[in-house]
Design a protein around this motif. Sequence first.
Motif, PDB file in Angstrom:
ATOM      1  N   ASN A 120     -28.409 -28.383 -35.644  1.00 50.64           N
ATOM      2  CA  ASN A 120     -27.696 -29.474 -36.292  1.00 50.64           C
ATOM      3  C   ASN A 120     -26.747 -30.217 -35.375  1.00 50.64           C
ATOM      4  N   LEU A 121     -26.723 -29.806 -34.094  1.00 53.19           N
ATOM      5  CA  LEU A 121     -25.780 -30.403 -33.157  1.00 53.19           C
ATOM      6  C   LEU A 121     -26.456 -31.563 -32.442  1.00 53.19           C
ATOM      7  N   ASP A 122     -25.841 -32.739 -32.553  1.00 56.60           N
ATOM      8  CA  ASP A 122     -26.349 -33.880 -31.792  1.00 56.60           C
ATOM      9  C   ASP A 122     -25.455 -34.022 -30.575  1.00 56.60           C
ATOM     10  N   TYR A 123     -25.962 -33.662 -29.395  1.00 56.05           N
ATOM     11  CA  TYR A 123     -25.105 -33.604 -28.216  1.00 56.05           C
ATOM     12  C   TYR A 123     -24.435 -34.930 -27.918  1.00 56.05           C
ATOM     13  N   GLU A 124     -25.208 -36.022 -28.035  1.00 52.26           N
ATOM     14  CA  GLU A 124     -24.637 -37.324 -27.703  1.00 52.26           C
ATOM     15  C   GLU A 124     -23.526 -37.663 -28.683  1.00 52.26           C
ATOM     16  N   ASP A 125     -23.739 -37.270 -29.933  1.00 49.60           N
ATOM     17  CA  ASP A 125     -22.758 -37.599 -30.960  1.00 49.60           C
ATOM     18  C   ASP A 125     -21.462 -36.828 -30.751  1.00 49.60           C
ATOM     19  N   ILE A 126     -21.631 -35.552 -30.304  1.00 50.18           N
ATOM     20  CA  ILE A 126     -20.442 -34.716 -30.241  1.00 50.18           C
ATOM     21  C   ILE A 126     -19.564 -35.050 -29.048  1.00 50.18           C
ATOM     22  N   VAL A 127     -20.129 -35.755 -28.038  1.00 50.21           N
ATOM     23  CA  VAL A 127     -19.289 -36.064 -26.889  1.00 50.21           C
ATOM     24  C   VAL A 127     -18.768 -37.487 -26.903  1.00 50.21           C
ATOM     25  N   LYS A 128     -19.405 -38.380 -27.688  1.00 51.10           N
ATOM     26  CA  LYS A 128     -18.934 -39.762 -27.604  1.00 51.10           C
ATOM     27  C   LYS A 128     -17.696 -39.940 -28.476  1.00 51.10           C
ATOM     28  N   PRO A 129     -16.807 -40.824 -28.050  1.00 52.07           N
ATOM     29  CA  PRO A 129     -15.609 -41.053 -28.866  1.00 52.07           C
ATOM     30  C   PRO A 129     -16.007 -41.862 -30.086  1.00 52.07           C
ATOM     31  N   ASP A 130     -15.572 -41.432 -31.226  1.00 52.25           N
ATOM     32  CA  ASP A 130     -15.903 -42.129 -32.451  1.00 52.25           C
ATOM     33  C   ASP A 130     -14.630 -42.772 -32.952  1.00 52.25           C
ATOM     34  N   VAL A 131     -14.664 -44.075 -33.134  1.00 52.45           N
ATOM     35  CA  VAL A 131     -13.436 -44.788 -33.482  1.00 52.45           C
ATOM     36  C   VAL A 131     -12.879 -44.354 -34.838  1.00 52.45           C
ATOM     37  N   SER A 132     -13.791 -44.064 -35.777  1.00 48.35           N
ATOM     38  CA  SER A 132     -13.286 -43.776 -37.121  1.00 48.35           C
ATOM     39  C   SER A 132     -12.858 -42.335 -37.303  1.00 48.35           C
ATOM     40  N   CYS A 133     -13.379 -41.447 -36.477  1.00 50.64           N
ATOM     41  CA  CYS A 133     -12.932 -40.063 -36.621  1.00 50.64           C
ATOM     42  C   CYS A 133     -12.995 -39.394 -35.259  1.00 50.64           C
ATOM     43  N   HIS A 134     -12.425 -38.255 -35.172  1.00 48.06           N
ATOM     44  CA  HIS A 134     -12.287 -37.661 -33.843  1.00 48.06           C
ATOM     45  C   HIS A 134     -13.060 -36.357 -33.729  1.00 48.06           C
TER      46      HIS A 134
ATOM     47  N   ASN B 142     -10.630 -42.475 -14.337  1.00 47.47           N
ATOM     48  CA  ASN B 142      -9.365 -42.595 -15.052  1.00 47.47           C
ATOM     49  C   ASN B 142      -9.203 -41.508 -16.115  1.00 47.47           C
ATOM     50  N   LEU B 143      -8.228 -40.596 -15.836  1.00 48.95           N
ATOM     51  CA  LEU B 143      -7.906 -39.571 -16.836  1.00 48.95           C
ATOM     52  C   LEU B 143      -6.444 -39.684 -17.215  1.00 48.95           C
ATOM     53  N   TYR B 144      -5.915 -40.897 -17.102  1.00 49.94           N
ATOM     54  CA  TYR B 144      -4.470 -41.080 -17.152  1.00 49.94           C
ATOM     55  C   TYR B 144      -3.845 -40.695 -18.495  1.00 49.94           C
ATOM     56  N   ASN B 145      -4.582 -41.018 -19.578  1.00 54.76           N
ATOM     57  CA  ASN B 145      -4.058 -40.651 -20.895  1.00 54.76           C
ATOM     58  C   ASN B 145      -5.219 -40.318 -21.815  1.00 54.76           C
ATOM     59  N   ALA B 146      -4.893 -39.936 -23.053  1.00 58.10           N
ATOM     60  CA  ALA B 146      -5.928 -39.468 -23.980  1.00 58.10           C
ATOM     61  C   ALA B 146      -7.001 -40.534 -24.212  1.00 58.10           C
ATOM     62  N   ASP B 147      -6.557 -41.808 -24.367  1.00 59.54           N
ATOM     63  CA  ASP B 147      -7.536 -42.883 -24.591  1.00 59.54           C
ATOM     64  C   ASP B 147      -8.479 -43.030 -23.413  1.00 59.54           C
ATOM     65  N   ALA B 148      -7.900 -42.963 -22.211  1.00 62.86           N
ATOM     66  CA  ALA B 148      -8.727 -43.100 -21.009  1.00 62.86           C
ATOM     67  C   ALA B 148      -9.769 -41.983 -20.957  1.00 62.86           C
ATOM     68  N   ILE B 149      -9.314 -40.759 -21.280  1.00 61.77           N
ATOM     69  CA  ILE B 149     -10.225 -39.617 -21.237  1.00 61.77           C
ATOM     70  C   ILE B 149     -11.334 -39.793 -22.271  1.00 61.77           C
ATOM     71  N   MET B 150     -10.942 -40.228 -23.468  1.00 60.30           N
ATOM     72  CA  MET B 150     -11.930 -40.328 -24.557  1.00 60.30           C
ATOM     73  C   MET B 150     -12.943 -41.428 -24.297  1.00 60.30           C
ATOM     74  N   ASN B 151     -12.563 -42.438 -23.492  1.00 57.01           N
ATOM     75  CA  ASN B 151     -13.489 -43.530 -23.223  1.00 57.01           C
ATOM     76  C   ASN B 151     -14.162 -43.457 -21.861  1.00 57.01           C
ATOM     77  N   ASN B 152     -13.955 -42.349 -21.177  1.00 59.19           N
ATOM     78  CA  ASN B 152     -14.500 -42.190 -19.833  1.00 59.19           C
ATOM     79  C   ASN B 152     -15.957 -41.732 -19.910  1.00 59.19           C
ATOM     80  N   PRO B 153     -16.903 -42.588 -19.445  1.00 58.26           N
ATOM     81  CA  PRO B 153     -18.322 -42.239 -19.580  1.00 58.26           C
ATOM     82  C   PRO B 153     -18.731 -41.043 -18.732  1.00 58.26           C
ATOM     83  N   MET B 154     -18.050 -40.868 -17.578  1.00 55.09           N
ATOM     84  CA  MET B 154     -18.413 -39.722 -16.735  1.00 55.09           C
ATOM     85  C   MET B 154     -18.054 -38.420 -17.449  1.00 55.09           C
ATOM     86  N   ILE B 155     -16.927 -38.441 -18.169  1.00 50.74           N
ATOM     87  CA  ILE B 155     -16.508 -37.244 -18.889  1.00 50.74           C
ATOM     88  C   ILE B 155     -17.492 -36.940 -20.026  1.00 50.74           C
ATOM     89  N   SER B 156     -17.897 -37.990 -20.752  1.00 51.52           N
ATOM     90  CA  SER B 156     -18.861 -37.779 -21.846  1.00 51.52           C
ATOM     91  C   SER B 156     -20.160 -37.209 -21.316  1.00 51.52           C
TER      92      SER B 156
END
Lengths: 133, 154
Positions: free
Chosen positions: B18-32, B55-69
């Motif tokens: 039931n785990l969608d890998y892409e879904d679980i790593v991408k930042p979702d605007v409506s929920c976390h 860029n890992l400067y803050n939480a937003d940067a980390i959540m939107n960083n494609p290399m991290i995802s």
Amino acid sequence: LSSFTFPFTRESGVPLSSVLPRMLTVYPQTKSYFAHWKDLSPGSPPVRKHGITIMGGVYDAVSKVDDLVGGLLTLSELHAFMLRIDPVNFKILSHCMLVVLSMLFPEDFTPQVHLAVDKFLALLALALAEKYR
Amino acid sequence: MVEWTDQERTLIANIFANLDYEDIVKPDVSCHHSLCLRCLIVYPWTQRYFGGFGNLYNADAIMNNPMISAHGVKILHGLDRAVKNMDDIKNAYATLSELHSEKLHVDPDNFRLLSDCLSIVIASKMGYDFTPDLQAAWQKFLTVVVFALGRQYH
């Protein structure tokens, strides 16, 4: 800090009482502290009641966040001299609390809230272990 | 050798099914729900291993960083290997363990931190379906994985 107190104020305490039974299932070694209760199944009344007691203590600690060591002095003495719970179990219970919080509030339990609650619970555990030695 | 009951095998296989890998790593605007290497935010000292990730400067940067995802997906695929070799995770992970020890120099305590964050993200996705029995089987699986990953350290 105010952003993370909301899960505790909004919560009536009933679903959060599931934290203790969950811990006993996921980390069976913690059952060793409850040998005096014959029934340690998730639905057991003394387990649920005790879960509410513990979560009440955590909720109280939120109001003492500026001086956890002072505020939790008697609780620390209780855990150190009477209950003698190995402090590693505080971490285990904290993890179970975080799991239940993320189940109950999937939208609100953001990484930032997770960080704040985890940090608070770690400090709470430290304050509880203060009187151990 | 770790003994798995049939029920444990089913429970763990279900989580992965039931785990969608892409879904679980991408930042979702409506929920976390996103893993987004959540532990990079909650346990900031883990960022020490990601100097080359931008860029890992803050939480937003980390959540939107494609290399991290992308790295999050890689890690989840690594867990695949454990599910496919549940009866011998120790050996299945021997080279991975060496990699983390000799090349990446990752403190093994970080495996435990990541596995805790993963449990929390899965719990937020599954809600009440993440029963205590399911969590118990999952925790047992993660403990074995973490141990196997740390085994080749010396």
